[in-house]
Design an enzyme around this catalytic site. Structure first.
Site, PDB file in Angstrom:
ATOM      1  CG  HIS D 108      -2.867   4.484  -2.537  1.00  0.00           C
ATOM      2  ND1 HIS D 108      -2.596   5.633  -3.687  1.00  0.00           N
ATOM      3  CD2 HIS D 108      -4.226   5.334  -2.013  1.00  0.00           C
ATOM      4  CE1 HIS D 108      -3.703   6.810  -3.229  1.00  0.00           C
ATOM      5  NE2 HIS D 108      -4.270   6.343  -2.740  1.00  0.00           N
ATOM      6  CG  HIS D 110      -3.126   9.985  -0.604  1.00  0.00           C
ATOM      7  ND1 HIS D 110      -4.197  10.275   0.383  1.00  0.00           N
ATOM      8  CD2 HIS D 110      -3.361   9.933  -1.279  1.00  0.00           C
ATOM      9  CE1 HIS D 110      -5.603   9.515  -0.144  1.00  0.00           C
ATOM     10  NE2 HIS D 110      -4.883   9.105  -1.287  1.00  0.00           N
ATOM     11  CG  ASP D 133      20.384   2.041 -10.690  1.00  0.00           C
ATOM     12  OD1 ASP D 133      21.134   2.051 -11.721  1.00  0.00           O
ATOM     13  OD2 ASP D 133      20.977   2.427  -9.450  1.00  0.00           O
ATOM     14  CG  HIS D 173      -5.963   8.942  -6.086  1.00  0.00           C
ATOM     15  ND1 HIS D 173      -6.686   8.211  -6.165  1.00  0.00           N
ATOM     16  CD2 HIS D 173      -5.930   8.765  -5.035  1.00  0.00           C
ATOM     17  CE1 HIS D 173      -7.149   7.323  -5.507  1.00  0.00           C
ATOM     18  NE2 HIS D 173      -6.482   8.377  -4.346  1.00  0.00           N
ATOM     19  CE1 TYR D 227      22.333  -1.970  -4.493  1.00  0.00           C
ATOM     20  CE2 TYR D 227      19.204  -2.814  -4.410  1.00  0.00           C
ATOM     21  CZ  TYR D 227      21.714  -1.899  -3.702  1.00  0.00           C
ATOM     22  OH  TYR D 227      21.102  -1.235  -2.170  1.00  0.00           O
TER      23      TYR D 227
END
Lengths: 239, 239, 239, 239
Positions: D108, D110, D133, D173, D227
């Site tokens: 997480h 910001h 991709d 958020h 890949y």
């Protein structure tokens, strides 16, 4: 262990070192994230080029990890790095080397501003003198093409053949640049992002002042012939 | 080996060291890419200045690689660095030193936001107090002029003579800044990009609040006279 | 040599070290250029604060170069650093310490996005939860005021008294932030630039979704009371 | 001292080291400021995960400071780091691990551009091949939800279940990303900011060219399968 004779081996070693080191310029200028982007360099005097391995961290890009390929993009077995897969863009690099013999280096990134122009399919107009110096006019857009066959390579070659620009923005994809050698192609990758950013910002705030074609021509001719210490230009310096 | 007598040689050595070191500020603040941009400094007490070589990497800018020129921009033969070509902008720097005797340093970059204003030929309005402090009003636009004769130098001098601003945005080209010495000109190059960026961003989001001329004047006078430890100001501090 | 007794001297030494070190956070987050910006910290248990010298490079900001002042902003003679002039914003810091006894740190920068809002005199709306956490609502605008008397300090105090925000954007000037100590004020300076940038970018691309006042209140209350390891919060943690 | 048997202890040590080190990628790419952002990693073979402590500086994130939690987000007492509070987002991470057994890492931040899209509640359209991709289509928006119960975790799980994207932008958020392991989730966090920035910039300058769904599907399938060197993909490589 595949060997190409002492002279070619020296050339390979030099290109491996250059290509490995030059990836550092991509991170220095913020042109790539994670394992994205790739630099390759042609081996002078041989039908070979050196390219980055696929999906490997920028912290691990030592010369012996670079991968030696032939001009069809096939890895040369038994050479350092050959246990790894080459960059997923290897076919595009190989196509350029096969079809543009004057090209000694190819670079691909998804650098932010250049890719933003590419997502709109819009060429970058030549409104700053540094762009006239370096690219001699606008930065063109190449066709939409996806990985899997020769269509990316073909799009690069068709767009740049006969064009002053050493950079093409492949639509919805990002910039590919070419040069006399790997360093020259990296310089073009750095400069195309720089002009993409400056012209983007200039235009979002109001109308741009064009530069007359005659002035663009004079700037381009001068820069290609006399700038610098005559080591990176595409044409020989005048003296 | 050309020699200028011990006192001038000491002064030359000091300016070489300053000019070499100050190029590091251009990269620290992201004002230049690759080998672009250049700093020069006048040698106090002599008709000489020191400038960056052309097309050389920022990693190689040691004092002995800097190039000593006379005020016509001719390299002084037999001095350290004289085997290289000086910056392609040397003629413009020389023109400024010849015509503005109070100027001790000149800087040129293609820094992003300042060049964006230049591509529109639009002066930067003075809407933040830091800009009033440092430049005493708007940052003016200079004429379109290309390399090859005195027209860039003349454009700088004509625009900045009698103007409070130590920075000019040459149209379609980028900023040139002047100062009492090389460090002061570098500071102006850093600050002009800073204000170019802030005012660009401010304006794209809505109308700017002007600062009254009287307030601009008070800020400029105060800053030029009392700010700092009295080492970089253009005028002697009141002490 | 002025002395304040051993306990206060220990406190002064600690604040000197904190204030010197915390200037490094301003450069780390790109909030300042050249010698701009300043951090100060109140000396607990004494009518004193420590602030940066005026116009000195960020590379020279050792604890012994910081300047000790009384709450009128007068330098305490005979203390380390007292031979230099304190920050030109010292009067504003002093005014805040005199009038807001709960404030232990003050920071001022001209950080780009916060200053851009200030140049329009527009408060930053609270549309992201991190902003509700940290500032409890919008970031207010303070009056236009220029250096030379108490008007900057008064504008800060009048705007922030009774306001949840620890940051004020002084019109046409830039952000001032306050905190329980110097570190807390620096955190507010970092966060105000972060939210100024995010909300600027968000809004230029389309309409923002407001956050309900009740949600802002809950986020602010929670963050002030339980976030972190209870060392930087303005209020004591619940246990 | 709680112990889980030698095999699990080895796995815990490895995840602690990974999670600690991977926080450095968040600062390297400028995705976080101050103590914001968090990475967690599931311990293979156990109902445990490792997460960052709350409100602790990025300079102090050694393996032994990481915190071991069960899948309800409760700190395992008597383990290294357990004297500190875990990230304030621990409940959301735990919810994801409980409800998405294929997920081995959660991140997480910001980060600026991703949060800007979140503040408008607008999904990022898939207009660049790198995005096809990596994410196989647009980056979706999750519901507005605030800290304090399971609503953030539930919003993440409901949005990403059955979706190709490993990133969700929680409204007002910021982004949460998931992956096969912590490194894969960090890569998604880096890439989501990269595409959020590029598409933001592209669109502010004019209309975007869409990529046909069929091309997006081919790019996504190819990238997930071939890949790289087959160490980070969510699905096993073909050979």
């Amino acid at each position: 262990m595949t060997s190409f004779g002492p002279q070619i081996e020296v050339a390979i070693a030099r290109v491996r070192a250059d290509v490995a080191r030059l990836h550092g310029e991509l991170t220095r200028y913020g042109l790539v994230v994670w394992t994205g982007g790739n630099v390759s360099g042609r081996v002078p005097g041989a039908d070979l080029f050196v390219i980055k391995p696929s999906g490997v961290s920028y912290d691990e890009l030592a010369p012996e990890n670079m991968i030696l390929c032939d001009l069809d993009g096939a890895v040369i077995p038994g050479t350092p790095g050959s246990e790894r897969a080459p960059s997923s863009d290897t076919a595009a690099h190989a196509y350029v080397y096969r079809n543009m013999p004057e090209v000694g280096g190819v670079v691909h990134t998804h650098s932010t501003y250049a890719t933003a122009w590419a997502a709109r399919g819009e060429e970058i107009p030549c409104v700053i003198t540094a762009m006239a110096d370096e690219f001699g006019g606008p930065i063109p857009i190449g066709p939409f093409a996806i990985i899997g066959d020769d269509s990316i390579g073909r799009g690069i070659v068709e767009t740049l053949t006969g064009h002053r620009s050493r950079a093409v923005l492949m639509q919805n994809h990002g910039p590919f640049t070419i040069g006399a050698n790997a360093k020259d192609a990296v310089k073009a990758a750095v400069m195309v992002e720089d002009v993409a950013r400056t012209v983007h910002l200039a235009r979002e705030a109001g109308p741009l002042i064009p530069i007359a074609q005659e002035a663009i021509d004079r700037l381009y001719d001068r820069y290609q012939n006399v700038y610098g210490q005559s080591i990176d230009s595409r044409r020989p310096a005048p003296n």
